[in-house]
Write an enzyme that holds these catalytic residues in place. Structure first.
Site, PDB file in Angstrom:
ATOM      1  N   ARG A   1      -1.905   8.488  10.684  1.00  0.00           N
ATOM      2  CA  ARG A   1      -1.394   7.227  11.210  1.00  0.00           C
ATOM      3  C   ARG A   1      -1.642   7.179  12.728  1.00  0.00           C
ATOM      4  NH1 ARG A   1       0.049   2.127   9.678  1.00  0.00           N
ATOM      5  NH2 ARG A   1       2.141   1.497  10.294  1.00  0.00           N
TER       6      ARG A   1
ATOM      7  N   THR B   1      -5.366  -3.781   5.015  1.00  0.00           N
ATOM      8  CA  THR B   1      -5.318  -2.389   4.583  1.00  0.00           C
ATOM      9  C   THR B   1      -6.279  -2.270   3.415  1.00  0.00           C
ATOM     10  OG1 THR B   1      -3.032  -2.114   5.270  1.00  0.00           O
ATOM     11  CG2 THR B   1      -3.768  -0.612   3.584  1.00  0.00           C
TER      12      THR B   1
ATOM     13  N   ASN C   1      -4.397  -2.591  10.253  1.00  0.00           N
ATOM     14  CA  ASN C   1      -3.259  -3.500  10.181  1.00  0.00           C
ATOM     15  C   ASN C   1      -3.728  -4.895   9.780  1.00  0.00           C
ATOM     16  OD1 ASN C   1      -0.555  -4.035  10.117  1.00  0.00           O
ATOM     17  ND2 ASN C   1      -0.377  -4.509  12.278  1.00  0.00           N
TER      18      ASN C   1
ATOM     19  N   ASP D   1       3.477  -2.650  13.974  1.00  0.00           N
ATOM     20  CA  ASP D   1       4.349  -2.034  12.972  1.00  0.00           C
ATOM     21  C   ASP D   1       5.507  -1.275  13.611  1.00  0.00           C
ATOM     22  OD1 ASP D   1       3.202  -3.084  10.749  1.00  0.00           O
ATOM     23  OD2 ASP D   1       2.076  -1.308  10.168  1.00  0.00           O
TER      24      ASP D   1
ATOM     25  N   SER E   1       3.906   0.884   5.233  1.00  0.00           N
ATOM     26  CA  SER E   1       4.236   0.663   3.817  1.00  0.00           C
ATOM     27  C   SER E   1       3.192   1.268   2.891  1.00  0.00           C
ATOM     28  CB  SER E   1       4.302  -0.842   3.527  1.00  0.00           C
ATOM     29  OG  SER E   1       5.383  -1.405   4.203  1.00  0.00           O
TER      30      SER E   1
HETATM   31  N1  GLY Z   1      -0.051  -1.870   8.618  1.00  0.00           N
HETATM   32  C1  GLY Z   1       0.417  -1.884   7.304  1.00  0.00           C
HETATM   33  C2  GLY Z   1       1.149  -0.661   6.949  1.00  0.00           C
HETATM   34  O1  GLY Z   1       0.931   0.363   7.538  1.00  0.00           O
HETATM   35  O2  GLY Z   1       1.972  -0.683   6.099  1.00  0.00           O
END
Ligand code: GLY
Length: 577
Positions: free
Chosen positions: A106, A386, A406, A428, A458
């Protein structure tokens, strides 16, 4: 009645009986519609060219992790709306010995990020350039290449080289590929923001001479960047020429990412999150993704009901699903964030007894308004984009990888001289904790902007086992918070309703994320009768229906054949061999 008439009636009766006893249609192997079959391996991704590259790597002796790296790099070229090296994601896999692994790549907030960086002097959210969604300040430090290199070095087969994994993507960037109608039109749909950034305008909008279906998109700068990465590895991105180019373009345009931020980036191995639904072990992503926790809390609540008896499309089933999901998403807003920064009570949230407590507040045939659901002060908006792909190899290794920039086309910024489209993942994080964001929603203090923090996600790459512990299927989805709904409902469809993997991910879905207090639904799948019953219980439906995310998955049948499935809601292809 004459004998002759009696004989005619008897013949009609026997004829009808024969048909009544036959199944109404053939369900070969229990499968309809049928997934793609592969005896040795399978790649299911959202672009045919990327899936083929993955299969080629498997055929060369690479394992599913090797193929996942090659597919991810190829998608960065052929699926620029979400495929990336300028973003980040999560890779979950089960190795051939049966062990589960989770790699968190991430994005991280830059070192100079601060709590109020997205609000102006009056405390209002900044819009446009300087906001959390568009422009140079919207980007977190990308993690994709660090994650891919970690996966390759530690878990790759050793039978293919890093260069072999990058080269197909480099060639696609250099020689170009033919645009589908959807990809060509999507660039134009996003022109208002893409055209603000000269490199994005030149590469993806041809300076206003927009692409059409059948045109070839070449990305020579990206080809050069990938060439360096093929030779030098991820270090080029984090401390080499590419790092210098990113930092320089950021500095020239008010962005925050520095060479030091890039050097500081680390992909992390996390303990995969384990849960259980009706005797099946399910393994998914832990924080900083909320996916696993929300899914396990929801499934734990639903386990207390006989979902099979309710039927897959009934109002009674959807009522319970929505109520369970509403409660789990309320907890997401309050409790979930980067575990390196905030205390996340993971064990409590996925504890079966906690689900029992949550279940006890669900009323039969009556919706609980979200304002009455505890922890009801926070929510979160997340965009659509995504991409997820799933890969299985001949030895039984299976990879579920979800990664993203994103929004569609991320921050819309392409870094000068690199061809790299950057993420807008800072959105986010909570741009304005405790107060509504641009979209009228509120996010929690635990997820506030802080240097080096990973934004709450998510993404829900997930692996489900049979009761004997062997791998059954793996899946994931794209679509912001709807990802979690797509994955959970697909799992319920397989376990409670005996669907095959393609049926399960194709079936209609609903989505409720606590706030706003309304149900997202699919107009071609949910009947007005069902909705009328649910309205009678007090549920509120969105005015606009839309797709509830789109998934890809692979299932192993009893004989070990790999069954690949792409959601009909999106592009892509499953290719087996
Ligand atoms: N940017 C969407 C997620 O990470 O859930």
């Amino acid at each position: 009645m004459t004998d002759q008439i009696r004989r005619v009636f008897a013949a009609i009766f026997l004829f009808s009986l024969t048909f009544a006893l036959l199944p109404s249609f053939s369900k070969v192997n229990g499968s309809w519609p049928s997934p793609v079959r592969g005896k040795n391996g399978m790649v299911a991704s959202q672009h045919e060219l990327a899936s083929q590259i993955g299969v080629d790597i498997l055929k060369k002796g690479g394992n599913a992790v090797d193929a996942a790296v090659a597919v991810g790099l190829a998608l960065a070229v052929v699926y620029p709306e979400a495929g990336n090296i300028g973003g980040g994601g999560f890779m979950l896999f089960r190795d051939k010995k049966g062990e589960f692994h989770a790699i968190d790549y991430r994005e991280m907030a830059p070192g100079a990020a601060s709590r109020d960086m997205f609000v102006d002097a009056k405390g209002d959210l900044i819009e446009g350039e300087g906001s959390s969604t568009v422009g140079y300040r919207a980007s977190g430090v990308p993690g994709t290449l660090a994650g891919f290199e970690l996966a390759f070095k530690k878990y790759g087969s050793g039978k293919v080289t890093w260069r072999q994994l990058v080269e197909p993507a480099r060639l696609l960037a250099q020689n170009g590929y033919v645009l589908s109608n959807r990809l060509a039109e999507l660039f134009v749909e996003y022109k208002d923001t893409l055209e603000r950034y000269p490199e994005s305008n030149r590469i993806f909008l041809r300076d206003g001479k927009y692409f059409k279906e059948g045109d070839t998109l070449k990305q020579p700068e990206l080809a050069v960047t990938l060439g360096r990465i093929a030779r030098l590895g991820a270090s080029d991105f984090y401390s080499g020429q590419t790092a210098k180019l990113i930092a320089a373009d950021m500095k020239a345009n008010g962005g925050l990412i520095t060479e030091q931020d890039l050097k500081n980036y680390v992909a992390k191995e996390r303990q995969p999150l384990h849960g259980n639904y009706r005797g099946h072990e399910i393994v998914s992503m832990p924080p900083p993704s909320s996916g696993g926790m929300v899914m396990f809390e929801t499934l734990n609540i639903l386990e207390g009901y006989d979902m099979r008896a309710l039927g897959s499309n009934s109002a009674a089933k959807y009522h319970l699903y929505v109520e369970a999901s509403r409660r789990a998403f309320a907890d997401r807003s309050e409790y979930m964030a980067d575990p390196d920064f905030a205390e996340v009570p993971i064990a409590k949230l996925i504890y079966k007894n906690y689900a029992k407590e949550r279940r006890s507040t669900i009323l039969a045939n009556k919706a609980t308004p979200s304002r009455d659901v505890k922890f009801g002060t926070v929510g979160g908006r997340e965009p659509m984009e995504t991409t997820h792909y799933t890969i299985a190899d001949k030895d039984g290794m299976i990879v579920a990888n979800t990664y993203t920039i994103n929004d569609l086309y991320g921050s819309r910024v392409t870094i000068k001289g690199t061809g790299i489209l950057m993420n807008d993942e800072m959105d986010d994080l909570a741009a304005r904790p405790g107060r509504p964001n641009l979209f009228g929603l509120v996010q929690g203090e635990r997820n506030k902007v802080e240097p080096k923090k990973r934004p709450l996600s998510s993404m829900t790459p997930t692996i489900v086992t049979r009761k004997d512990g062997s791998t059954w299927f793996a899946l994931g989805a794209r679509g912001g918070p709807r990802i979690i709904s797509a994955v959970m409902q697909s799992i319920i469809n397989v376990i409670d309703y005996d669907m095959n993997i393609l049926e399960a991910i194709s079936a209609p879905r609903m989505h409720h994320q606590w706030l706003p207090d309304s149900i997202m639904w699919e107009s071609n799948g949910i009947s007005p009768d069902t909705m009328a019953i649910m309205r009678g219980y007090g549920h509120i439906f969105n005015d606009n229906s839309g797709n509830v995310a789109s998934a890809t998955g692979i299932m192993f049948d009893e004989k070990g054949v790999r069954l690949g499935a792409i959601d009909p809601r999106s592009d892509g292809k499953a290719i087996g061999y």
